[in-house]
Design a protein around this motif. Structure first.
Motif, PDB file in Angstrom:
ATOM      1  N   ARG A  19      -7.844  19.706  -6.686  1.00 49.13           N
ATOM      2  CA  ARG A  19      -7.074  21.112  -6.495  1.00 49.13           C
ATOM      3  C   ARG A  19      -7.411  21.488  -4.988  1.00 49.13           C
ATOM      4  N   GLU A  20      -8.804  21.754  -4.651  1.00 49.60           N
ATOM      5  CA  GLU A  20      -9.092  22.026  -3.385  1.00 49.60           C
ATOM      6  C   GLU A  20      -8.464  21.277  -2.396  1.00 49.60           C
ATOM      7  N   ARG A  21      -8.376  19.760  -2.593  1.00 50.45           N
ATOM      8  CA  ARG A  21      -7.682  18.745  -1.353  1.00 50.45           C
ATOM      9  C   ARG A  21      -6.313  19.455  -1.420  1.00 50.45           C
ATOM     10  N   PHE A  22      -5.711  19.631  -2.585  1.00 47.54           N
ATOM     11  CA  PHE A  22      -4.128  19.787  -2.614  1.00 47.54           C
ATOM     12  C   PHE A  22      -3.928  21.159  -1.919  1.00 47.54           C
ATOM     13  N   ARG A  23      -4.783  22.267  -2.182  1.00 49.26           N
ATOM     14  CA  ARG A  23      -4.606  23.340  -1.312  1.00 49.26           C
ATOM     15  C   ARG A  23      -4.802  22.984   0.206  1.00 49.26           C
ATOM     16  N   LYS A  24      -5.844  22.210   0.636  1.00 48.92           N
ATOM     17  CA  LYS A  24      -6.052  22.042   1.919  1.00 48.92           C
ATOM     18  C   LYS A  24      -4.921  21.135   2.631  1.00 48.92           C
ATOM     19  N   VAL A  25      -4.368  20.409   1.620  1.00 51.74           N
ATOM     20  CA  VAL A  25      -3.323  19.546   2.394  1.00 51.74           C
ATOM     21  C   VAL A  25      -2.129  20.260   2.727  1.00 51.74           C
ATOM     22  N   ASN A  26      -1.650  21.365   1.745  1.00 50.08           N
ATOM     23  CA  ASN A  26      -0.782  22.142   2.107  1.00 50.08           C
ATOM     24  C   ASN A  26      -0.809  23.014   3.336  1.00 50.08           C
ATOM     25  N   GLN A  27      -2.197  23.273   3.325  1.00 50.80           N
ATOM     26  CA  GLN A  27      -2.289  24.097   4.368  1.00 50.80           C
ATOM     27  C   GLN A  27      -2.227  23.448   5.705  1.00 50.80           C
ATOM     28  N   MET A  28      -2.552  22.019   5.828  1.00 43.31           N
ATOM     29  CA  MET A  28      -2.247  21.317   6.928  1.00 43.31           C
ATOM     30  C   MET A  28      -0.845  21.153   7.048  1.00 43.31           C
ATOM     31  N   TRP A  29      -0.209  20.953   6.164  1.00 40.06           N
ATOM     32  CA  TRP A  29       1.344  20.903   6.403  1.00 40.06           C
ATOM     33  C   TRP A  29       1.815  22.092   7.107  1.00 40.06           C
ATOM     34  N   LYS A  30       1.364  23.481   6.874  1.00 37.91           N
ATOM     35  CA  LYS A  30       1.992  24.413   7.423  1.00 37.91           C
ATOM     36  C   LYS A  30       1.699  24.462   9.017  1.00 37.91           C
ATOM     37  N   GLU A  31       0.586  23.843   9.213  1.00 35.16           N
ATOM     38  CA  GLU A  31       0.117  23.736  10.668  1.00 35.16           C
ATOM     39  C   GLU A  31       0.856  22.685  11.357  1.00 35.16           C
ATOM     40  N   LEU A  32       1.408  21.690  10.635  1.00 39.04           N
ATOM     41  CA  LEU A  32       2.394  20.433  11.176  1.00 39.04           C
ATOM     42  C   LEU A  32       3.438  21.085  12.187  1.00 39.04           C
ATOM     43  N   SER A  33       3.753  20.502  13.427  1.00 40.00           N
ATOM     44  CA  SER A  33       4.800  20.847  14.379  1.00 40.00           C
ATOM     45  C   SER A  33       6.017  20.470  13.882  1.00 40.00           C
ATOM     46  N   ASN A  34       7.188  20.960  14.362  1.00 36.44           N
ATOM     47  CA  ASN A  34       8.281  20.699  13.823  1.00 36.44           C
ATOM     48  C   ASN A  34       8.611  19.190  13.883  1.00 36.44           C
ATOM     49  N   GLU A  35       8.259  18.776  15.055  1.00 39.20           N
ATOM     50  CA  GLU A  35       8.484  17.153  15.408  1.00 39.20           C
ATOM     51  C   GLU A  35       7.614  16.411  14.308  1.00 39.20           C
ATOM     52  N   GLU A  36       6.529  16.667  13.850  1.00 47.70           N
ATOM     53  CA  GLU A  36       5.956  15.952  12.849  1.00 47.70           C
ATOM     54  C   GLU A  36       6.428  16.028  11.474  1.00 47.70           C
ATOM     55  N   LYS A  37       6.872  17.396  11.365  1.00 46.34           N
ATOM     56  CA  LYS A  37       7.914  17.643  10.122  1.00 46.34           C
ATOM     57  C   LYS A  37       8.838  16.645  10.107  1.00 46.34           C
ATOM     58  N   PHE A  38       9.550  16.568  11.400  1.00 44.27           N
ATOM     59  CA  PHE A  38      10.753  15.709  11.150  1.00 44.27           C
ATOM     60  C   PHE A  38      10.520  14.287  10.968  1.00 44.27           C
ATOM     61  N   GLN A  39       9.355  13.751  11.358  1.00 46.98           N
ATOM     62  CA  GLN A  39       8.915  12.374  10.938  1.00 46.98           C
ATOM     63  C   GLN A  39       9.118  12.218   9.559  1.00 46.98           C
ATOM     64  N   TYR A  40       8.633  13.397   8.629  1.00 50.69           N
ATOM     65  CA  TYR A  40       8.486  12.951   7.423  1.00 50.69           C
ATOM     66  C   TYR A  40       9.927  13.193   6.606  1.00 50.69           C
ATOM     67  N   LYS A  41      10.736  13.939   7.475  1.00 50.65           N
ATOM     68  CA  LYS A  41      12.160  14.173   6.888  1.00 50.65           C
ATOM     69  C   LYS A  41      12.837  13.004   6.865  1.00 50.65           C
ATOM     70  N   GLU A  42      12.397  12.158   7.977  1.00 51.58           N
ATOM     71  CA  GLU A  42      13.036  10.816   8.073  1.00 51.58           C
ATOM     72  C   GLU A  42      12.801   9.846   6.835  1.00 51.58           C
ATOM     73  N   LYS A  43      11.377  10.017   6.741  1.00 56.75           N
ATOM     74  CA  LYS A  43      11.104   9.111   5.595  1.00 56.75           C
ATOM     75  C   LYS A  43      11.677   9.453   4.204  1.00 56.75           C
ATOM     76  N   VAL A  44      11.875  10.768   4.024  1.00 52.84           N
ATOM     77  CA  VAL A  44      12.503  11.183   2.923  1.00 52.84           C
ATOM     78  C   VAL A  44      13.903  10.488   2.979  1.00 52.84           C
ATOM     79  N   ASN A  45      14.625  10.395   3.993  1.00 56.16           N
ATOM     80  CA  ASN A  45      15.912   9.766   4.041  1.00 56.16           C
ATOM     81  C   ASN A  45      15.872   8.303   3.843  1.00 56.16           C
ATOM     82  N   LYS A  46      14.810   7.763   4.184  1.00 59.39           N
ATOM     83  CA  LYS A  46      14.577   6.395   3.825  1.00 59.39           C
ATOM     84  C   LYS A  46      14.390   6.074   2.352  1.00 59.39           C
ATOM     85  N   LYS A  47      13.487   6.927   1.844  1.00 56.65           N
ATOM     86  CA  LYS A  47      13.101   6.899   0.358  1.00 56.65           C
ATOM     87  C   LYS A  47      14.430   7.056  -0.225  1.00 56.65           C
TER      88      LYS A  47
END
Length: 425
Positions: free
Chosen positions: A303-331
């Motif tokens: 649970r703690e890890r999950f909270r931390k990870v989501n916190q990290m997500w918030k801190e990602l730049s748009n560019e970094e988030k976009f990379q994950y969006k591309e992964k979503v498209n692939k999936k």
DNA sequence: ATCTGAGTGTTGAACGTGTG
DNA sequence: CACACGTTCAACACTCAGAT
């Protein structure tokens, strides 16, 4: 170590009084009137609200003896008090540590408290329990009678087993009870083969045999269950649709049919065996998946890890988030292929049923329609590639980072798994 | 709906036990 | 004897955290 607040539980470093307990473990909600004082008042009232003899009786029975009318105090109704206690109890149960539970078990043995859990610890306690219950019943026949005369349990609509095929509806027109799960179907099949085996050991024999089954064999039982369950839900829905919402609730309550549990992820919409899992369209999910694994050692508490990870997500730049969006498209593209492949394994009738239950999934058959939808929520960052290219580049070599490679591996594994599952049908 | 994972609750079966 | 409830097992549903 002691200063580490990583532990979920709020601990009490030294001897505590009641108010400390309340402060640290029970949610105080001033806005609803449940102040610390009112909570203390509630607990004090509860202490004197049940017959003395129930003090030594197991929790569920004891709770039934609580007179909530007597507990209630302005501005709280008996129901409000009861609900608050439920919440408190729920919180406390979550907050108990292993050490506390062991202490409690020790106390159970020492004091031979009439506690159900004590029987798990020491069977001898059970004998003592029976002896004391006998005495208790003789001393308080009225209380025992009261408990018996408050039937809350569902009167089963029918006692027939699902293996018997079409079942007659009961007098009220309700379909027979829900089918048993795959394991139970298996157990029923085992019955005729139990000659010469003590009935006391039936369960363990079945469990052993069940463990010996292959995944494919177990899945076959699961499929059988799913089919029966779907049939049951269909019949139930068919029956209740002619009633008003109020009548429907009354009917379900009367028969103790709990739709809440099956409603959320109803067997009608639940994934079928072998059906590919639909990926989330959120990049956050993929990020979580990666980071949860990478940070396992650093933060073992999920649970703690999950909270931390989501916190990290918030801190990602748009560019970094976009990379994950591309992964979503692939999936999504891979999902589309898998879905089509899986559909081919179904009969026409099953396919028709599937689309009837999952009309929104049609979009995944056509990657272009998918793209259009997702582009609406596309984040601001966009590389020079056009949207069309984004979807149709499945054959193009793209630079991969480590995470992407891992993902590819995982996907390949998924593919293999699916092939195995298709073989079943 | 999806990610993780520990914890809790419910379900099904048949048999055992206690009660009236 | 009928009935209610407990036991024993595995499976499964659900919850919680936070985000899209």
């Amino acid at each position: 170590m002691s200063g580490n607040s990583g532990s979920v539980r709020v601990t009490e470093p030294e001897e505590s009084d009641e108010s400390t307990d309340l402060d640290e473990s029970i949610p105080i909600d001033e806005s609803t009137g449940w102040t610390k004082e009112n909570l203390q008042k509630l607990l004090a009232a509860m202490k004197t609200s049940y017959p003395e003899e129930y003090g030594d009786i197991a929790y569920p029975t004891g709770l039934k003896a609580v007179d909530w009318e007597k507990v209630a105090f302005p501005p709280f109704s008996p129901e409000a008090c009861q609900n608050k206690w439920r919440k408190i109890f729920h919180e406390m149960r979550k907050l108990r540590t292993l050490a506390e539970l062991i202490d409690e078990a020790e106390e159970s043995i020492t004091n031979l408290v009439l506690n159900k859990k004590a029987r798990y610890v020491d069977r001898l306690a059970s004998e003592e329990h029976k002896r004391q219950m006998k005495v208790f019943r003789k001393q308080h026949p009225v209380l025992v009678q009261q408990k018996k005369s408050t039937p809350q349990k569902r009167k089963r609509v029918s006692a027939v087993t699902p293996n018997q095929g079409e079942q007659p509806k009961d007098a009220a027109g309700l379909p027979p009870k829900p089918p048993c799960n795959g394991y139970s179907i298996f157990c029923q099949e085992q019955l005729p083969t139990m000659a010469g085996i003590s009935s006391r050991t039936y369960m363990s024999v079945w469990a052993e045999r069940w463990k010996g089954l292959t995944k494919r064999e177990k899945d076959a039982y699961s499929i059988q269950h799913t089919k029966l369950q779907r049939k049951y839900m269909k019949a139930l829905n068919e029956y209740v649709k002619s009633f008003s919402e109020e009548e429907k609730q009354r009917l379900l309550n009367e028969h103790g049919i709990k739709v809440a549990m099956v409603n959320k992820r109803s067997p009608l919409t639940k994934r079928l065996p072998g059906e590919p899992k639909m990926p989330s369209r959120s990049g956050n999910v993929i990020f979580c998946q990666d980071q949860m694994e990478l940070m396992r050692e650093e933060l073992p508490n999920a649970r703690e890890r999950f909270r931390k990870v989501n916190q990290m997500w918030k801190e990602l730049s748009n560019e970094e988030k976009f990379q994950y969006k591309e992964k979503v498209n692939k999936k999504l593209k891979k999902y589309s292929k898998k879905l089509q492949k899986w559909l081919k394994t179904l009969t026409q009738e099953d396919q028709d049923n599937y689309w009837e239950r999952n009309p929104t999934k049609r979009q995944y058959l056509n990657p272009n329609s998918l793209k259009r939808k997702s582009s609406k929520s596309e984040i601001v960052y966009r590389p020079s590639d056009s949207e069309d290219e984004e979807i149709e580049v499945s054959n193009r070599d793209e630079p991969k980072n480590n995470l992407e490679e891992e993902e590819e591996e995982e996907e390949d594994e998924d593919d293999k798994e699916d092939v195995v599952m298709f073989d079943i049908y």
